[in-house]
Design an enzyme around this catalytic site. Structure first.
Site, PDB file in Angstrom:
ATOM      1  N   ARG A 140       0.715  19.180  -1.560  1.00  0.00           N
ATOM      2  CA  ARG A 140       1.336  18.557   0.189  1.00  0.00           C
ATOM      3  C   ARG A 140       2.211  19.850   0.697  1.00  0.00           C
ATOM      4  O   ARG A 140       1.891  20.155   1.306  1.00  0.00           O
ATOM      5  CB  ARG A 140       1.995  17.372  -0.222  1.00  0.00           C
ATOM      6  CG  ARG A 140       1.085  16.234  -0.109  1.00  0.00           C
ATOM      7  CD  ARG A 140       2.095  14.526  -0.319  1.00  0.00           C
ATOM      8  NE  ARG A 140       0.721  13.095  -0.108  1.00  0.00           N
ATOM      9  CZ  ARG A 140       1.241  12.085  -0.603  1.00  0.00           C
ATOM     10  NH1 ARG A 140       2.919  11.932  -0.047  1.00  0.00           N
ATOM     11  NH2 ARG A 140       0.872  11.176  -0.267  1.00  0.00           N
TER      12      ARG A 140
ATOM     13  N   GLY B  85      -3.131   5.467   3.616  1.00  0.00           N
ATOM     14  CA  GLY B  85      -2.649   4.556   5.149  1.00  0.00           C
ATOM     15  C   GLY B  85      -2.695   5.059   5.912  1.00  0.00           C
ATOM     16  O   GLY B  85      -3.441   3.641   7.129  1.00  0.00           O
TER      17      GLY B  85
ATOM     18  N   LYS C 294     -11.160  -5.036  -2.821  1.00  0.00           N
ATOM     19  CA  LYS C 294     -11.180  -5.961  -2.180  1.00  0.00           C
ATOM     20  C   LYS C 294     -11.581  -6.220  -1.305  1.00  0.00           C
ATOM     21  O   LYS C 294     -11.331  -5.023  -0.152  1.00  0.00           O
ATOM     22  CB  LYS C 294      -9.360  -6.838  -2.238  1.00  0.00           C
ATOM     23  CG  LYS C 294      -9.176  -6.953  -3.339  1.00  0.00           C
ATOM     24  CD  LYS C 294      -7.104  -7.341  -3.569  1.00  0.00           C
ATOM     25  CE  LYS C 294      -7.254  -7.915  -4.541  1.00  0.00           C
ATOM     26  NZ  LYS C 294      -5.697  -8.645  -4.317  1.00  0.00           N
TER      27      LYS C 294
ATOM     28  N   GLY D 100      -6.244   6.306  -1.418  1.00  0.00           N
ATOM     29  CA  GLY D 100      -6.425   7.358  -2.700  1.00  0.00           C
ATOM     30  C   GLY D 100      -7.028   7.675  -3.192  1.00  0.00           C
ATOM     31  O   GLY D 100      -7.500   8.772  -4.735  1.00  0.00           O
TER      32      GLY D 100
END
Length: 395
Positions: free
Chosen positions: A35, A376, A197, A353
């Site tokens: 990062r 996200g 999911k 991720g």
């Protein structure tokens, strides 16, 4: 879209929101500096213009001021990566920060203390934002990972720079890459959605069905679809309350002429363990006591054909439990197909991720067109939402 190339930073102080939320070991050494490296092109451009740089970031989830979350721990590695001795202010607002900012000379870099030492940061407090804004002349947002949060330093602060705000190179690249998939994609477009999911991906699926020609479903959510279609899934992970939803998605895909591809065979195991006994079985006939933990060879052949004929590929989520060596093959092979298709001219975007962790772990990152830095934030953009941190610059 204003980027930092629309500005000359000579004798200007650039206040940059970066995402330096990096992992530290027990001795406070940075274990993954990606990062920080990702922000270097933005910082280099400003310094080359003859400007100075004030960096602001959060680290972790501190409860008030906590020494272990101090950004002082990353000063030396940031200096090393930037090739400039980074100065550090032990506060991000108030006298200490103001003095450090006003003393800053062209070519110098200052790192402010953790923004989240103040609750006002996450609360999006206007007064706190104003104090941060007073430190610089031009506001640059280069933190995609936090662009979906309406925090003080990512969104609220922008109002104090009506004409002097822009995207850094990293955030501009993220927006550009997502637009290449969502708006300006070359067809055929394929989305590979994995993970455990259906419920966590439902909005993404609904939003991108209008934009893709093929959708490959993999990972744990496969079994919700298979069970909905009447298959036997054994002990595989399955959302029994989402069976109707799975059928609705299949129906919607058909309506929109999207080819939806499910695995046809899986590597099944008799326990959730790398040492479990395994067998390759039809995905619709997994024996009781067994669970599907990776895509099987026939499934991979089918997926390869789709990927090799695609011009735009979005990959979000692994095909199996790649953290266990014996169930990593599907994810590795998928990565290899995408890498090969990219080498043949396709545009590939990897985000989320687990997929990002997988391409890094298996050395595939350099072979992808773009690997997103914000899980996200990327998901929310794929869901069709406007991110507050992006909207604040565009206003």
């Amino acid at each position: 879209m204003k980027t930092l190339f629309d500005f000359n930073f000579k004798n200007k102080k650039a206040l940059i929101r970066v995402d330096f939320n990096v992992p530290l070991d027990e001795h406070f050494n940075v274990t993954d500096a990606n990062r920080i490296e990702a922000a270097k092109p933005t910082i280099d451009k400003i310094l080359a213009d003859g400007g100075s740089v004030i960096l602001m970031s959060h680290l972790g989830r501190p409860k008030g001021v906590e020494e272990k979350y101090s950004l002082k721990h990353i000063v030396s590695i940031t200096s090393e990566i930037l090739g400039v001795q980074v100065k550090f202010a032990s506060d991000c607002i108030g006298e200490i920060a103001e003095k450090a900012a006003s003393d800053l000379q062209p070519g110098e870099v200052l790192l402010l203390e953790n923004l989240r030492f103040y609750n006002e940061e996450e609360a999006g407090d206007v007064e706190f934002s104003k104090k941060l804004a007073s430190l610089g002349d031009i506001y640059v947002n280069d933190a995609f990972g936090t662009a979906h949060r309406a925090h003080a330093s990512t969104t609220i602060i922008a109002q104090f720079f009506p004409n002097d705000k822009c995207f850094g190179t990293l955030l501009a690249k993220e927006i550009d890459s997502l637009n290449k998939v969502l708006k300006d994609s070359k067809k055929p477009v394929t989305a590979v959605l994995g993970g455990s999911k259906v419920s966590s991906k439902i909005t993404v699926i609904e939003n991108i069905l209008d934009k893709v020609d093929h959708m490959i479903i993999g990972g744990g959510m496969t079994f919700t679809f298979i069970k909905a279609l009447g298959g036997q899934v054994g002990n595989s992970i399955c959302e029994d309350d989402k069976l109707q939803l799975a059928l609705d998605i299949l129906h919607l895909a058909k309506e929109k002429n999207v080819h939806l591809h499910l695995p046809v065979d899986v590597v099944a195991a008799d326990a959730f363990s790398n040492d479990a006994n395994t067998q390759i079985v039809d995905v619709r006939a997994i024996p009781d006591g067994w669970q599907g933990l990776d895509a099987g060879p026939k499934s991979l052949e089918n997926f390869k054909e789709v990927i090799m004929n695609s011009k735009t590929i979005l990959w979000n989520g692994p095909l199996g439990v790649f953290e266990m060596e014996n169930f990593a093959n599907g994810t590795i092979e998928l990565g290899n197909y995408i890498a090969e298709s990219t080498a043949n001219g396709a545009f590939s975007l990897v985000g989320g991720g687990d997929s990002v962790a997988a391409v890094k772990q298996f050395g595939l990152e350099p072979k992808m067109s773009y690997v997103s830095t914000g899980g996200g934030a990327m998901l929310e953009m794929l869901e069709g939402r406007t991110l507050p941190g992006i909207a604040a610059i565009l206003e």
